[in-house]
Structures are given as structure tokens and as C-alpha cells.
Design an enzyme around this catalytic site. Structure first.
Site, PDB file in Angstrom:
ATOM      1  N   CYS A  89       0.821  -1.223   0.000  1.00 44.61           N
ATOM      2  CA  CYS A  89       0.000   0.000   0.000  1.00 44.61           C
ATOM      3  C   CYS A  89       0.854   1.271   0.000  1.00 44.61           C
ATOM      4  O   CYS A  89       0.391   2.343  -0.360  1.00 44.61           O
ATOM      5  CB  CYS A  89      -0.967  -0.017   1.177  1.00 44.61           C
ATOM      6  N   CYS A 103      -1.298   3.715   1.682  1.00 45.42           N
ATOM      7  CA  CYS A 103      -0.833   3.987   3.034  1.00 45.42           C
ATOM      8  C   CYS A 103       0.565   4.573   2.967  1.00 45.42           C
ATOM      9  O   CYS A 103       1.235   4.487   1.935  1.00 45.42           O
ATOM     10  CB  CYS A 103      -0.837   2.713   3.877  1.00 45.42           C
TER      11      CYS A 103
END
Ligand code: DVN
Length: 248
Positions: free
Chosen positions: A72, A153
Site C-alpha cells: 500500500c 498507506c
């Protein structure tokens, strides 16, 4: 025989399903059964429906069936830099665009729609991007982009185009479905990679003000200008972008 049969049945020999399956099997290294299942779930979003009546939510089951699996913290967004960003990610496996994920790879540049009372997928006579908001293609990219951004992320990056007056277009898919989903503490920083051009630089209010204000204020923001040819050239060497720029 094949051609005759194709003409008789009035079906193209190489249709949407064949193209989807070929791409999917290539990406998954031959997972035919998995790909058939994905294609089935995908088709349920639009097959048999009027072609301007496919909301984003029609693709929810597909997004659940095919979760993103890339790291991510290697997410790369883009706007108006499609060829360049993919030139870059094809050489630099440290970042992933939506088109470098299974769903994006299978559907990039394809057109599809259904028709009421038919169980077929059509590839011509489908609504274009501007023809209606709830077209099968537009809804897919909007929904997939939202899911792609939800997956991000750590450090995320976006490649924007400095030859435009507004590299950050508030009506773009990036602005409407991705940027606003990047939230702290899950996302810590957004790198803007601005491909150098005549109209904008990192000091342009369009970036410094408009983009910055549209981004969660708790997410760090960095902008760097990168020469077009340098970017490509650097992707051959492993230096890629400025040191510490892409690193979490
Ligand atoms: O971050 C990326 C990626 O994750 C993605 O799904 O959304 C971001 C890119 O979308 P964007 O910010 O709207 O960037 P662009 O360059 O304006 O549009 C990218 C593509 O979306 C276009 O190439 C269009 O695809 P197409 O028609 O060439 O297959 C399509 N698109 C977006 N807005 C459109 C549009 N096509 C026609 N009219 C529009 N208004």
C-alpha cells in the site's frame, strides 16, 4: 471453419471476454479458473442493464472479489500523464498505478456495456465518458480509483503535468475520487512529481494552494519538478526520483 462459424453466429471471434481472459491469465500467470470467476462477477455489474444506468456501487462485489495486493505504500496516482507514468512504472517496480493492478490491467483502454434483455457484452455503441455519469466504463474507473486510494498507506505519489495551466484539475478522477481519500494517519505524505512544463511549477497556486487545501492538512505534502527526459532517463538507471523522495 472458425471464421464461417463466427459469421454464422454473428459473434466476433475475438470479443471482450477473450480479451479480458487473455489479460487476466497473463497477469495471474495462468489462473484460468480465478479469471473466469472474476469475469463473471465483473459482468454482473452491467450485463442486462441500460447502459447509462450502472452506478459505482454496481462494482462493489467486484472490488471485494479482487482486493488490491500491492504494497500500500507504493501507490502512484496520475493525472494527464498516462503514457509517461506507465513508462516510468514499467521500469521502476517500486510503484504501482491502478493500471499496474489486476483489474486496471485487464480493463485499461477497453469499452464495454450491456443492454436490457441481453446477456451479452457490447464493445461498440456504448456511452462515452461524457455521455452519462453512470456509464459502465466511467463508473468502473471511478469505483476502482476510490478503492485504489482507500488501499494507499504511508507515502503516496502523484505524477502531474506542468505543461498545463492546472495540473491539479478539481474535476479529474484524481481530485474527485482519490485525493480526498488520502487521510492521516494511514497516509503520511503525498509526493507531487510535477513533470516540468511551460505553464506550471511547484509554486503555482493551483498546486501550493488548491491541491494542498484539498488534501488532509495532517498529510505531509512535497512537490518536486522533474524533467521529462530526466525522468525517463533516470528510470533506466536505478536512481529514479530524487533521493528520499519515494521512500517511506
Ligand atoms: O490516479 C489516476 C488513476 O488511479 C485513475 O483511475 O484516476 C487517475 C487518472 O484520472 P484523471 O485524474 O481524470 O486523469 P486524466 O488524464 O484526466 O484522465 C485519465 C483517463 O480517464 C483518460 O485517459 C480517460 O480514459 P480514456 O477515455 O482515454 O480511456 C478517462 N477520462 C477521465 N476523464 C475523462 C476521461 N475521458 C473522457 N472525458 C473525461 N472527462
Amino acid at each position: 471453419v472458425g471464421v464461417t462459424l463466427g459469421v454464422v453466429l454473428n459473434q466476433p471471434l475475438w470479443g471482450f471476454r477473450e480479451e479480458f481472459m487473455e489479460r487476466c491469465e497473463e497477469f495471474t500467470e495462468g489462473n484460468k479458473t480465478g479469471c473466469e470467476q472474476i469475469l463473471g462477477v465483473f459482468e454482473q455489474a452491467y450485463v442486462g442493464k441500460p447502459s447509462c444506468d450502472v452506478p459505482l456501487s454496481a462494482y462493489d462485489p467486484l472490488m471485494t472479489t479482487v482486493p488490491f495486493t500491492h504494497s500500500c505504500n507504493k501507490t502512484m496516482f496520475w493525472s494527464e500523464t498516462k503514457d509517461l507514468v506507465h513508462e516510468y512504472t514499467s521500469r521502476n517496480k517500486d510503484c504501482f498505478t491502478l493500471e499496474n493492478t489486476l483489474l486496471g490491467y485487464c480493463l485499461d483502454d477497453l469499452t464495454w456495456c450491456g443492454k436490457e434483455g441481453s446477456d451479452e457484452t457490447f464493445t461498440s455503441g456504448c456511452p462515452g465518458w461524457e455521455d452519462c455519469v453512470n456509464s459502465p466504463v466511467r463508473s468502473f474507473w471511478n469505483r476502482a480509483s476510490a478503492g485504489f486510494a482507500d488501499h494507499a498507506c504511508g507515502v503516496a505519489s502523484v505524477m502531474l503535468n506542468g505543461s498545463l495551466e492546472k495540473p491539479f484539475d478539481p474535476t479529474s478522477v484524481f481530485a474527485e475520487f482519490e485525493l480526498n481519500r488520502l487521510r492521516a494517519p494511514k497516509v503520511t505524505r503525498l509526493n507531487v512529481i510535477l513533470v516540468a512544463g511551460e505553464r506550471s511549477d511547484c509554486n503555482s497556486p493551483n498546486l501550493k494552494t488548491d491541491l494542498r487545501n484539498a488534501l488532509d492538512s495532517r498529510v505531509q505534502y512535497i512537490c518536486k519538478e522533474v524533467q521529462n527526459d530526466l525522468l525517463l532517463c533516470h528510470t533506466y538507471r536505478k536512481q529514479a526520483l530524487p533521493r528520499d523522495f519515494m521512500i517511506v
